[in-house]
Design an enzyme around this catalytic site. Structure first.
Site: not given
Ligand code: GLT
Ligand code: MN
Ligand code: MN
Length: 403
Positions: A55, A89, A182, A218, A246, A256, A288
């Site tokens: 970021h 990215m 995302e 993700e 992700d 999360d 991620d």
């Molecule tokens: C943040 C979020 C992630 C995203 C990121 C991209 S930032 O940590 O939980 O899932 O991918 O902005």
């Molecule tokens: Mn993510």
């Molecule tokens: Mn996440």
């Protein structure tokens, strides 16, 4: 046995915010010291990663002066070139600052929406300067807790206008970005807009230049929504929209967690790797995730090594799956092919429709057939547990001796 050490060709990437996560949660302060971006680059390179994502504010604080920005970017670029890492990215932090507390692109305040656009353009400039070709939009604050504000329809159109604007900005600057949305169902908002891969795919079709937009699904986020990550990945692949990914892990029904890849749902991780390796995805394998809050810095690098190592182990398992005669026989038995029917159903014609309508099917026989999925799934499980010999796919000698 191979050592599962990653190399650049494996295209493993981490975000600065992932290994740099200091272990803060809503109930507790950080448990680890911040790591500088050049140091993270050096450590990831030592571990065999290919790249690092960021970021804007992972590298440059939101209130940095122009000189400070230039120094931080210069030092980061130096580290990238010293250690041979790339930045595939980039993305924008549109969630930490209180200005974005009720959304960025979807804020009810036109000034916030304009500031968000401005911030993203600066961040796109930074990403392009670092060589990024994929630009991610995670709309963490784009959502609501209460719908009394009555902005549901407006929010979607503000979101659309912003994405259309930014796609044209990228073209006007000659950046050539591909944009990856995302999805996430909730957290930090009560309900986040475009909560799943399916809903993001539907929204992309309404944009001015849908070809420039795809997905960054993700693992944790689809799992939070109670959905299957491999199914989401398959749908994105099928649509030609898997622009980025992700990888992490997650227990269903929780906050999360962003757990180490494979830490929780090993079969889900396996089928994800199988899809990526065999479904034509050639982009970065981005983790991620972050180390548990309990860990010190050594735990952070153990976490990063573990993500990559598990991916490589599962990639090898996918190869074994393909080479295992018993598994392949079970798969062949599962799928029933019929050339004549394929001809009839493959393409509509009045004749084919007529022939199909007058055909007799033995419905009871169709219903009686057992597809053998219990057997196939158990074979898969035993393969994952290491009980099948990698070479011929036969049960391993140790198991045979016992049997
Ligand atoms: C943040 C979020 C992630 C995203 C990121 C991209 S930032 O940590 O939980 O899932 O991918 O902005
Ligand atoms: Mn993510
Ligand atoms: Mn996440």
């Amino acid at each position: 046995m191979q050592d599962y050490r990653p190399s650049r060709e494996d295209k493993f990437t981490f975000g600065l915010w992932t290994v740099g996560n200091p272990g803060r949660d809503p109930f507790g302060e950080p448990t680890r010291k911040p790591l500088s971006a050049p140091y993270i680059v050096q450590k990831l390179a030592e571990l065999g990663a290919y790249g690092v994502n960021l970021h804007d504010n992972d590298l440059v604080p939101i209130d940095a002066s122009a000189q400070e920005r230039d120094r931080l970017v210069r030092e980061f670029r130096q580290a990238l070139s010293d250690h041979g890492l790339v930045v595939p990215m980039a993305t924008t932090n549109l969630f930490t600052d209180p200005a974005f507390k009720d959304g960025a692109f979807t804020s009810a305040d036109a000034r916030v929406r304009a500031y968000a656009l401005q911030k993203v353009m600066h961040s796109m400039d930074l990403g392009a300067e670092l060589g990024a070709t994929t630009y991610v939009f995670w709309g963490g604050r784009e959502g609501t807790e209460v719908d009394a504000g009555g902005k549901l329809l407006d929010a979607l159109s503000w979101f659309r206008d912003s994405l259309n604007f930014l796609a044209q900005y990228s073209q006007d600057q000659g950046y050539g970005y591909r944009f990856a949305l995302e999805p996430k169902p909730n957290e930090p908002r009560g309900d986040i807009f475009l909560p799943t891969v399916g809903s993001a795919l539907g929204f992309i079709a309404t944009l001015d230049q849908p070809d420039l937009f795809g997905l960054n699904p993700e693992f944790a986020h689809e799992t939070m929504a109670g959905l299957s990550f491999p199914h989401a990945v398959a749908q994105a692949l099928d649509a030609g929209k898997l622009f980025h990914i992700d990888l992490n892990d997650q227990k269903p029904g929780r906050f999360d967690q962003d757990l180490r890849f494979g830490a929780e749902n090993l079969k889900g991780a396996f089928f994800t790797v199988q899809l990526l390796e065999e479904g034509g995805y050639d982009g970065p394998r981005h983790f991620d995730a972050h180390a548990l809050r309990t860990e010190d810095e050594a735990g952070v690098w153990a976490f990063a090594r573990g993500c990559m190592r598990t991916y490589l182990i599962l990639r090898e398992k996918a190869e074994q799956f393909r080479a295992d005669p018993e598994i392949q026989a079970a798969l062949a038995a599962y799928r029933v092919e019929d050339a004549e029917l394929a001809e009839l159903t493959g393409k509509f014609s009045r004749e084919n429709a007529q022939a199909l309508k007058s055909r007799t099917f033995d419905r009871e026989a169709l219903g009686r057939r057992g597809p053998g999925l219990e057997h196939l799934d158990q074979l898969t499980l035993e393969l994952l547990l290491g009980l099948r010999s990698p070479v011929q796919g036969a049960p391993s000698a140790r198991i045979e001796a016992r049997g």
